[in-house]
Scaffold this motif. Structure first.
Motif, PDB file in Angstrom:
ATOM      1  N   GLY A  55      47.126 -48.115 -45.212  1.00 55.95           N
ATOM      2  CA  GLY A  55      48.556 -47.795 -45.263  1.00 55.95           C
ATOM      3  C   GLY A  55      49.398 -48.913 -44.692  1.00 55.95           C
ATOM      4  O   GLY A  55      50.417 -49.316 -45.254  1.00 55.95           O
TER       5      GLY A  55
ATOM      6  N   GLN B 272      52.438 -46.969 -38.865  1.00 51.81           N
ATOM      7  CA  GLN B 272      52.893 -45.585 -38.913  1.00 51.81           C
ATOM      8  C   GLN B 272      53.716 -45.330 -37.652  1.00 51.81           C
ATOM      9  O   GLN B 272      53.304 -45.719 -36.554  1.00 51.81           O
TER      10      GLN B 272
ATOM     11  N   ALA C 201      45.056 -52.219 -41.050  1.00 50.24           N
ATOM     12  CA  ALA C 201      43.763 -51.543 -40.900  1.00 50.24           C
ATOM     13  C   ALA C 201      42.844 -51.917 -42.066  1.00 50.24           C
ATOM     14  O   ALA C 201      41.949 -51.159 -42.430  1.00 50.24           O
TER      15      ALA C 201
ATOM     16  N   GLY D 171      41.455 -50.258 -37.486  1.00 50.53           N
ATOM     17  CA  GLY D 171      42.484 -49.220 -37.485  1.00 50.53           C
ATOM     18  C   GLY D 171      43.714 -49.798 -36.827  1.00 50.53           C
ATOM     19  O   GLY D 171      43.651 -50.854 -36.180  1.00 50.53           O
TER      20      GLY D 171
END
Ligand code: MLT
Length: 312
Positions: free
Chosen positions: A149, A191, A144, A172
């Protein structure tokens, strides 16, 4: 002359919809958590929480928008390890992640998951690593943006595996995941909450989660230690902030609504199905998020500065 005392802002708060700025594209993990919690927070606040996706520069544009908003409780900043810690070591933000924001509450966290496009001929992490190493060019990893992250997780993956990646930045990891499903990129260290449903649908392959224990709702996915990439432990936590100067009664109202949402059994189940873990009660005060963010800055800034992250 009849002087009507203007009720303090906090007493009539909220009197109109609240905006949650999500600094990544719709359809990604940040967007999902903000919408799930925002929907339930409406019940205790009595006003709608509108998610506004303000993307760019790994979320630092959206956080800047929130920092410069009026400190009246009507603009809330959703963020995480990348946006409210890492970006401070990578970008000239034009704002201070601690001095210009008030912490509201720590939100759910989740481990990262190593996923690849479907047609990779690998049945285990060891086979994936061998396949990645055999590529003529550095394999592509969706992120992203530099500092996000998924990018930090990619850097960590490179360090532990010794495999060089070619990063492909998106607004994203929602859009990044679309390209992974389409086979346009090779992997994402994403994630878990974002990729898990595509893994369940069989449209992408999962190899390991970056935690010391398996994700309860995905018990068949090994941990990195079991799969052969010991030590690649990383959980991505998230949180809510408001601009500095927001009255503390308003911070308390937002905190209470978020804590109530995270203790709602239906919301809890929805989040845990996605591999998200709700923080323990004693971590749910504004002060706890403030202390956590400062500790994470102290931990990650030296690592990120040493990695000399190139901003695309
Ligand atoms: C990231 O940092 O990878 C973001 O969480 C991605 C996203 O939420 O879209």
């Amino acid at each position: 002359v009849l002087v009507v005392a203007r009720p303090a802002l906090a007493q009539i708060y909220p009197s109109h919809p609240i905006t949650i700025i999500v600094p990544f594209a719709a359809g990604g993990p940040s967007d999902a958590v903000a919408r799930i919690l925002g929907e339930r927070m409406k019940r205790s606040l009595g006003e709608v929480l509108l998610v506004e996706n303000v993307t760019g520069a790994a979320g630092s544009i959206g956080v800047g928008r929130a920092v410069r908003a009026k400190p009246d409780g009507y603009t809330v900043s959703f963020g995480h390890l990348g946006t409210h810690v890492a970006n401070g070591a990578i970008y000239k933000l034009g704002y201070d992640l601690v001095a210009d924001l008030e912490p509201v509450v720590l939100l759910p966290s989740n481990p990262m998951i190593i996923v690849s496009k479907k047609d990779v001929p690998a049945k285990s992490l060891k086979e994936l690593l061998a396949w990645l190493k055999s590529r003529p060019q550095p394999p592509t990893a969706g992120t992203a943006g530099a500092g996000s992250g998924s990018h930090i997780a990619g850097l960590y993956f490179e360090k532990v595996s010794g495999i060089k990646l070619q990063y492909v930045p998106y607004r994203g990891t929602g859009p990044a995941l679309n390209d992974l499903v389409a086979g346009q990129i090779d992997i994402i260290v994403d994630q878990t909450s974002n990729s898990i449903n595509q893994v369940r649908a069989g449209t992408i392959r999962a190899y390991a989660v970056t935690d010391t224990k398996r994700v309860e709702s995905a018990p068949d996915i090994p941990t990195v230690d079991e799969a052969g990439l010991a030590g690649l432990h990383m959980t991505l936590w998230s949180g809510l902030w408001v601009p500095k100067g927001t009255p503390e009664e308003i911070v308390a109202r937002l905190n209470a609504a978020a804590v109530e949402a995270m203790s709602d059994p239906a919301v809890k189940k929805q989040l845990e199905d996605l591999g998200l873990q709700i923080p323990p009660k004693d971590q749910l005060t504004p002060e706890a998020l403030g202390a956590w963010q400062k500790a994470e800055i102290a931990k990650w800034w030296p690592i990120i500065k040493a990695a000399n992250v190139k901003v695309d």
